[in-house]
Every structure is written in structure tokens, then in C-alpha cells.
Write a protein that holds these residues in place. Sequence first.
Motif: not given
Length: 865
Positions: A799-810
Motif C-alpha cells: 500500500a498504497p500500491d497494489d502489487y500483492d493482495e495480502f500476506t499470510v502466515t509464514g
Amino acid sequence: MHKPALVSNTSLLTTALLASTLAWTGACSAEVTVTFTGGETGDGDMGDGDGDGDTGDGDGDGDGDGDPGDGDGDPGDGDGDLPPVVDCMNPLEPPVEGVCTAEGQAGGTLLIQGEVLGPETTFINGGGVLVENGIITCVGCDCAADPMAIDATITCADAVVSPGLINTHDHISYAHNWPIGDGPDRYEHRHDWREGINGHAPLPYSGGAPAEAVVAAELRFVMGGATSTASAGGRWGLLRNVDSADNEGLPLQAANSDTFPLDDASGTQQDGTCNYGNNPTTEGDVAGENAYLPHIGEGIDRYANNELICTGINPDVIQANTAIVHATGAALDEVKTIAADKAQVIWSPRSNVVLYGATAPVTLMDTLGVNLALGTDWLPSGSMNMLRELACAEYLDDVHFGDQFNDKQLWDMATTNAAFAIGAEAGLGMLKDGYVADIAIFAKNGEEAHGAVVRGHETSVALVLRGGVPLYGDAALVASDAVGGAACEALDVCGEAKAACVAEDTTSTLAEVLAVAQYPLGFCPDEVPTDEPSCVPWRPIEFPDGPSPDDLDGDGIANDMDLCPEVFSPVFSTGAVPLWDEQPDDDLDGLGDVCDPCPEDETNSCTHDDAANDFDGDGVANGVDNCPYEPNADQADADSDGHGDLCDSCAEPNPGFAACSIAVEALADESHPDHPAENTTVTVNGLYVTAVRPMDVGFWAETGTQEPHTGLAVFSGGNQPALAVGDVVNITGTYVEYFGLVELTNPSVVIVDSGDPLPFSPLVVDPASVATGGPQAEAYEAMLLQVDDVAITVQNADAPDDYDEFTVTGGLRVNDTNFPALDNACMVGDAFTSIVGTLDYSFANTKLAPRDAADLAWIDCNPVP
């Protein structure tokens, strides 16, 4: 469920490279009758150009014009030096009407019969060219040895079968400009007309041709028998744009058309210094190119000459993979540098003449062994198609260059030589086994052999095939069942019923193209194209009068004072920095450099390497040599695939452009001993498609063994067949590292079977192990993976760019590469039972890319349908 094999929509190249590799059986081998052209070697008789040694029209160049011959014993003057004529003793039945007859059904094996223009011979009389799946599999006399294996036949009793012509240089994005006729001025350097400097008014022109205008320009070239071009632009379909990123279906690195290698677009001109722009092309840049096509030395003054001096020293971009565009400002030393480096020159005679009044010293270049190819430059000052460029080259040769070149040599400039110039000599520009079936058939109309092409016209072009599929030709022939072009559009060409396959091969229709094309697609044989740029050398001060009995070559110097009375060699006296003030004669022997067989030896007892015809000096001509860049006089070729043992690293036959098969592990693992160099063309076989990217711009595939380094990313830019998860594919493409991701680009894809559903499940991994920097991140790159029991730890990490939607565990990032509907609407803490996806790498991070909603087993949130 098994389904029929499909091939990538590579705009008429049906990619049978893999199949031809597996089924390769070697060259055709039937015995033939061979006759040699000409009388006794060196007899100097005035010949008719047919090589029989008899007195004919008197000039020996085969053009039938009756001009006096020089009797010097050069090829084409009846001395026997031309390659042999092969007579198949196969008289062909003339058609009842038209140029060719056609029988059978398209879609299988096609036999084309006629007078075949191959690189090994002057021509093959009654010969054949066999085409299977867009690839030539036989050239010679025995291609019809198995009639039951031939599905369609085209027989042309009074026509020549030629490779499609290659236009090695054009700026097609300027194709909406009108030609300049005789031109408003004669300039000394390209920046004079670009920038309006040194007392010259700028030449009016604009870029950004509309899409249909570009298609019109491509069609204009196709109608003249061309199938490929390096045009610094172009549209998908019709011509192969060999300097475009995707190369229009060829498994070949695109040629680099470099307009300003010295970074001098601002108009910088130098004399005696190499201080041009801050970011010139470097020797290192050129080293990574398959073919490098730089504009250098376009002009007739010391500014142009200085560019050639500088680019041959620092930066030294004149290399063996360089084909210099124009080089009009070359003098002896610069030509020697080009020849010594085995570089080549792309000659645009019409454009050079109308802009500067003169062109490159091609007679000197030919004498010193520089390979010459032809290019039209652009519509404003160049030729509208390759046939008009050939006409200009022939006129200059006949009237101003002392008949330096015969018909075959001019034809070579648009075929064999052109293929070498653009780096496509392994599969284009020649009729040879394993080569792509880009073919043009020309009615002879009273001409012989190569003269039918050199003096051809759009009306005499009976058929143009690209990858064995029609683009243009006689309406009845194109629409025949044997050719399969019934859907192509009718086009009247000077009263001749032709057909053009515009709608079949592009997103435009012929009507749309005709509505936008400002300049006509062609003119009748008895017409001079409207406002065609002049091909007559003229400058108002130096040579205002043209040829005359007192000035045979028209260079403004009387015969009795001219060091080359029959070869154009003017003295340029005007402009800011004239190139020279007297005719060049380096060895002071009274013969000017451009007509001196030994320009550095006053005794004229020198010898020259024939680099233009034999790059490696092994005595075998380039077009015939199975290793043209490595000396192998024995031509040993154990697997009979056309690539000599000395330069063939494949364990199995790989004719033409067919690449060596390689294991995915060797491609994906940079530490593997068989890992190829970047930009190598390779083939991988038997992979399962695991994901398809939106808009068909690419896909992911793997072996299914789920061992490390068995996944692969493929970027096609939309050039791929309709793929589904589970398809089993063979892929030929160019290996690149795209910002750290191992990738195949410019792919040719063959679907060999369906593995629906996939016979393996996603490999379950620990998310931390494949996150950025994880111990298995590189090993499992591009593979189909699954992570279990994870939750969102970071929402929109960039953010504020949108290269990745989200990060998860690990620390594993999740991205929408394959599934655009995935967004970052869910909150930190929202959880998943599992996430499936292919392992991507971009913007310096490893990322899991789900394919659809079913790949995300949400526990809560689930914002996507």
C-alpha cells in the motif's frame, strides 16, 4: 479424454518444429541431371546471362537489356561461375489459364512444383518443394516420391518458386505519409532533414500511423512477394515483424532495430570526436543480440563518416551480428572495418538517393566481401515494396555501377543475405529442408530464373505463403481447395483477379484497410508509382546533368578525368563538412576505390576474403554452409538435420529453427550443468498446464513429478492456443530471466493430449519455506502448490500500491496474477483452510497466485464470488 493436437495461433506459422524434429528423415536424395552454366571458365565471352556461353543480348548479366558486357569473367557473364542448374527431367503441364494449377485438399502435405530457386543452385527445373505443417521437408527432384503422402499439389510450369522476400529495414509507423517524389532538397546528413539544420529546411513527416495504415503497408509488401520485415513497428499478421518482441511466431530472438546507437536523436553532429549522447549503445549491449541493426553513417559528409569511425572504435558496435543500416558515409577504411568484423550492410538505395543524391559505396563493399541486404527504409523517401527497391538497385547497377551485380546477387540481397542480416538464416530466406515455408511464386513473363523476381510485379506474384498458409495471390489459386484461402478477400490488381487474406490474418478487413490507406497498394506494370521517390542520383552542384556520353556514370566527372568512368564516384563539394575533395584512390594507381579490384594494392594482385558469401572462410557459401560461422569444409552432419556436427549441440535432429530439447530441471535450475545461456531457444516436452493467465497472455506448466525445479512460467503475450488446466503441451520458446523469474517467451505451443483432470494434486508445502527468501522458494518456483491453515497477517503489503493482495502466515505473499477478482478487502486475521496457486516471482518477492475462487478455502470473509 484424448483430443486433436492444436498449435499456437502464430499467425500462419503452424509450429511443427517439434514434430519435424521427431520425424526428421534427412535431405531428399534422388539422383538428378546436373548441367553447369556457361562456357569455359574465364572465357569472357559476351553472354546472354543464361550461362550457356553463347552470344546473347551482349551484356552477360541476364537482364536482356542488350547493354555491352564487360567480359570480365564475373558470375553472370556466361563464364560458368554461377551455381549449377539442376534439371529434374520432369516436364510440367502448363495450366489451361492462370499461372498454376492446384489439386487436392489443403490441411495436409503440400507439394509445390516449378522452377525452384534454391541456395545451392541457380535453379531446379521441374523441381519440387514439399511442405508439411508449415515447414519445408524436401527441396529437389524427388519430393513427389511418395504420391500417397501428398494431400495437395500446386504446379506452376512457367513460374519460379522463391523464398518469400525479406525487407530488412523499414519504419512502418510512418506509412501514412505521402512519398516525396524528387524531394524538396538534397541533404548531407540525416539530421539535416530531421532537424532542419545546416541551411536545410526540415522534411515534413509525422509518426503514429493508424493501425489500418500499418496493415496497408504490410499488405503492400506482401503483394510484392515479401513475408518478413524488420520495420520498427507493424501489426500482428501478414508480415513477420522480426524486430518485434514476439517475432510473430518464430522461435527466434527479435532483431534490435536501433535508430540512434550514438544517442544522438537531438541532432548532434561531430567531426573528429566521438562525443555524442550520454547513453550510446555499448559493445556489451550488442553482444547479447541475435541481430543488431543500427542506423550508422546515414549521410555523405564527414559527420556521417565520423559515426562509422566512432562506432567501430568506442563503442565498438560493429560486430559479426551487426547489419549496419545505410552506411552511406563509408570510405575505404570504414568498409575494411565492416568487412574485417564480418558485419553486414543494409542498403536502401532509393531513400539514400532521393535524400542525399547518392548511396552507399556498394561496389567497394562487394569487392571487399561485405554482405549486402536490401531494405525499403520508409514510404516517404523509400520504395513502396521490395520489388520497387529491387528495381532501383537494378537501375543503379545497370546505369551507374558498371553491372557489378547479376540477377542472382540482387535476389540474394532480398532473400539469403537478408536472412543473415536479421539473424534468421537458420530457418528463413531460403528454400531448404527444415525451413519455415515462407514462399512466393512469381510468373516468369518471359524472364529467366531470378530475373522473374528482380523484374517482378504485383500482378506476376501468383501466390504468397507464410508458414504454408496463403496471404495473397491469384484469386482462383488462393481459393482452390489445395490452398485453402476461399475466405480471403477479392482484390483487383490492374485487371488481374487477386485475393488478399487480410481479414483471415489480422483484426482488419480489406475494406477497412483500403478506406484508410492514403497511398495505393500498387500500380500497373506500365505505370511509375505516383510521386515515387527518385532513384536517379542528382545533386544541383556536384552532378546536375546525369549520365551522358561524356560522363557515362553520371557522377559529374568527365570520362577522361574520372578515376572510375563507369562506376559512380562523385566528389561532394557542398555542405558543412564535405567528405572529400577528390575521388578516393587509396593506392594512387589511377583507379578509384569504388572500381578498383585491389583498392590498397597498386599492382592489383591482391586477394580478398569472400566474407559476403563465406563468413567462416571454409570454401562453402553461406547459404549452403551447414555451419556458416564455423569452418567445416567437410560439412559433416551425422544426423542429417542441416546443422553441421561442429555447430550442432543437440543430441537429436533439430532442422531449421527447431530447438534442442531440454529437461525442465536444466532450465529452471541455474546451477544445473545443462542450464542454457539466456536468450537461447529451447524446447520442453510433455508438460502439464497447471494454470492459464487472464487474456491468454501466458500460462504455468510442470512435469507432474513434483520434484524441485520442475515448474515453468510461459509468457506468450496472447500468442497461444486456447489452453485448459491439464493439457499436455510441448513448448518451444526463448529462455529469459524476467526480473528473476525463469520464463519462456515468444512460445510456439503444441497441445499433444489432455490430462483433464490433472493426474496429480497440488504439492503441499510450508508457507514459510516458499516465501521470499525461503529455502524452497526457488526450487518450487512456477509449480502448483498448496498451503494449509493460514491467516492474513498483512493487508496489501505494498500500500498504497497494489502489487500483492495480502500476506499470510509464514510471510508468504498472495497475488492476483492468475485471478484478477482476488482483492485485499479482507482483514488481518481472516483465515483459510487452504490456498492453492502457482508460485510466482515478481517485484523481488515470491508470491502464491491462486487460479480461481475454488483455490481459496476461506474460513471467513470470502469477498470473491
